[in-house]
Every structure is written in C-alpha cells, then in structure tokens.
Design an enzyme around this catalytic site. Structure first.
Site: not given
Ligand code: NAD
Length: 305
Positions: A20, A166, A169-170
């Site tokens: 994202l 999770y 935190a969320k």
């Molecule tokens: P993803 O794993 O593809 O991307 C997460 C990115 O965060 C990774 O590139 C990782 O390297 C980076 N990251 C992790 N820890 C870090 C840190 N300490 N400092 C800097 N960068 C860091 O996951 P995503 O699905 O793209 O998730 C993005 C956000 O969306 C997250 O907060 C996730 O909880 C939230 N989210 C995603 C979904 C979903 O359906 N994918 C649903 C609800 C919430």
C-alpha cells in the site's frame, strides 16, 4: 470537478517500499507531490532490513519525472524518525503530508502470544505512528497546515482472531486521531484514519487466491489521496478495498437514566435492551459531550434544571 493535485506539497510515506505504501507514494508523486519514500525493508514479521525497496520506488518516481528521496528509518526508533524529518525539511523545505503506513504482523492466539510479540507489533504500528506524527506535529501546527493519515485496520475496529497485538495497536490509532483532531483542526492540521483491505504480502496468504486481483493496492490509493488533499475531512475513518469506500463511525445509544432507588446491577440488567436500543443513537463530537449528556439526563430525572 477540480483535479486533486499536490503541487508544492511534500509528503512522507512510511513503509512505502512495498504494498500500500508504494502505491500511495506513486499516487502522490504522480499528482505533483515531492515524496520521502521511507522503508526499513523488513520481512513481514519485522525482521531483517535493507534500503533496496525504498530506492526502487524512488527510481520509479524519478523515472516518471517526479521528485522523491529514499529513507531507511525504522519508524519505531524516535531518533531515526527525527533524522528522517530533518532530512525531509533540509531537502524539500517543509512537510505537508504524513502517511503512517509501515506495518508488520506477528499473528498468534493470545494464549500463545509472547509479550515480546505483543510489544514489537505495538512498537511498529502505534509507537511508530506516534514517533512520526510527534516529529512533525509542531512543524505542521506552526505552518498551520498538515494532513496526517493513520493506517488502521478492520482488525482493530471490529476484531480478528489471532491479532490481539495488531488489533490493539490499530484501535489505539482511533483514540490518537480523536484527540489530535481536537488539538490540530483549528490550526489547519487534519487527521484521518484509513482502514484498507488489499492484496499485499501481508494478506496474500490470508485471502482466497481468486479475489486477490480485485484487491490491488491501487484500488485503495484514491481514498488515501482524498484524505490528504487540501479538501480533506478530519476525524474520518475511511474503509477502502477493491475500489469500494465506506465510513466507519462510533455511535452511542440514547441510554437510560436510573433513579437513586433503582441504582442497582439488577436494574442495569433489567434495562439492558433499552441501554442497547439503537433508536436515537448519536455521535459524540468529544468526550465532554458525553459527560454533558449524562449530567443532563441525571439532572432531568431528579428534577434539577
Ligand atoms: P506490506 O508488508 O506489503 O508493507 C509494509 C511495509 O512496511 C513493508 O515494505 C515493510 O518493509 C515496511 N516496514 C515494516 N516495519 C517497518 C518499520 N519499522 N519502519 C519502516 N518501515 C517498515 O503490507 P501492506 O499490506 O502494504 O500494509 C501497509 C499498512 O496497511 C500496514 O500498516 C498494515 O497494517 C495496513 N493494513 C493492511 C491491510 C491489507 O489488507 N493489506 C489491511 C489493514 C491494514
């Protein structure tokens, strides 16, 4: 309708090397923003790291004619976050937009979850969001302009088995947003929550393969752009997935007032259906609106004006 543009705006997007965050960074840059592409390059559980992912996104943005710099700060480390903000301001002069997006997972049932697994997830999602927001808060208040998004989740808003760390935190982001809205809105700083559902590395094993093409991260980014534009709302929880958008709200039922003679647990149990009756439920603009509601109901019952 006028175009949603970000010319002259500077954005920091955390966790923007993949999923994202990458999509948001590309979306902002394609509409004129200068972008700090932050990513630690961590594995899904937060282990490891490297700067390649952020640099690859910066290359994509620059190849398309945009402006971006890569940053490898760990959002859970306040000193690294401060250095990132200092670097962004040195490079671009100011920061207008913060997209708190970095995230990891360490799913286990609460019975099997170690306190370390709980803490590490809180550190990245909640403390990471606080670190980035705090490092920019005074800068935005002084400039009387800021757009901040916290990335929450249906897990925090509604619950999801195996995600106590999770989900906690969320949902904490909701409380943070509610307060920062009150402290920042009059100073031009708008704070919103994005609750995405997308096919990324984080979710690809959790979702049926057939639906993954529907849930591309790019289907979420238009919603994110609406939350960080000049015209953005504040204190909104925007759900997004597969090009669908909806608002989540917290309501309080009208409730009941119990007289002094009735102030027993038995009376609360007997009145539970009325306490839970959604008829007439309303949003509370702030904590004291709820306090005032109770004062008025209690005073009315006792004939006090
Ligand atoms: P993803 O794993 O593809 O991307 C997460 C990115 O965060 C990774 O590139 C990782 O390297 C980076 N990251 C992790 N820890 C870090 C840190 N300490 N400092 C800097 N960068 C860091 O996951 P995503 O699905 O793209 O998730 C993005 C956000 O969306 C997250 O907060 C996730 O909880 C939230 N989210 C995603 C979904 C979903 O359906 N994918 C649903 C609800 C919430």
């Amino acid at each position: 309708m006028t175009d949603i543009r970000f010319d002259g705006r500077v954005a920091i997007v955390t966790g923007a090397g993949a999923g994202l965050g990458r999509s948001h960074a590309l979306g902002l840059a394609s509409r004129g923003a200068k972008v700090v592409v932050n990513d630690l390059g961590a594995a899904r559980d937060g282990s490891g790291g490297g700067s390649e992912a952020a640099q690859a996104v910066v290359k994509e943005i620059r190849d398309a004619g945009g402006h971006a710099i890569a940053n490898g700060a760990n959002v859970a480390d306040a000193a690294q976050v401060q250095a990132m903000v200092d670097e962004a301001i040195a490079e671009f002069g100011h920061v207008d937009i913060l997209v708190n997006n970095a995230g990891i997972l360490r799913d286990k049932t609460f019975a099997k979850m170690s306190l370390e697994d709980f803490q590490v997830v809180m550190d990245v999602h909640l403390t990471g969001t606080v670190n980035c927001t705090h490092a920019l808060w005074r800068h935005m208040i002084e400039r009387e302009y800021g757009r901040i998004v916290f990335t929450t989740s249906a897990s925090g808003l509604y619950g999801n088995f195996g995600q106590a760390n999770y989900g906690a935190a969320k949902s904490a982001m909701l409380g943070l947003m509610n307060v920062l809205h009150q402290e920042g809105f009059r100073k031009g700083v708008h704070t919103n929550l994005l609750a995405p559902t997308a096919a990324t590395r984080m979710t690809e094993e959790l979702l049926p393969p057939a639906v993954l093409p529907l849930l591309k991260p790019e289907t979420i980014t238009p919603g994110l752009l609406a939350l960080v534009h000049e015209s953005a709302p504040s204190k909104m929880i925007l759900g997004a997935g597969g090009g669908c958008f909806a608002e989540t709200k917290v309501y309080e039922t009208q409730g009941v007032a119990l007289g002094d003679d009735d102030l027993t647990p038995e009376a609360v149990v007997a009145n539970m259906a009325r306490i839970r009756d959604p008829e007439g439920q309303a949003e509370m603009p702030g904590a004291f609106d709820q306090t005032n509601k109770y004062i008025q109901m209690a005073a009315k019952l006792r004939g006090i004006s």
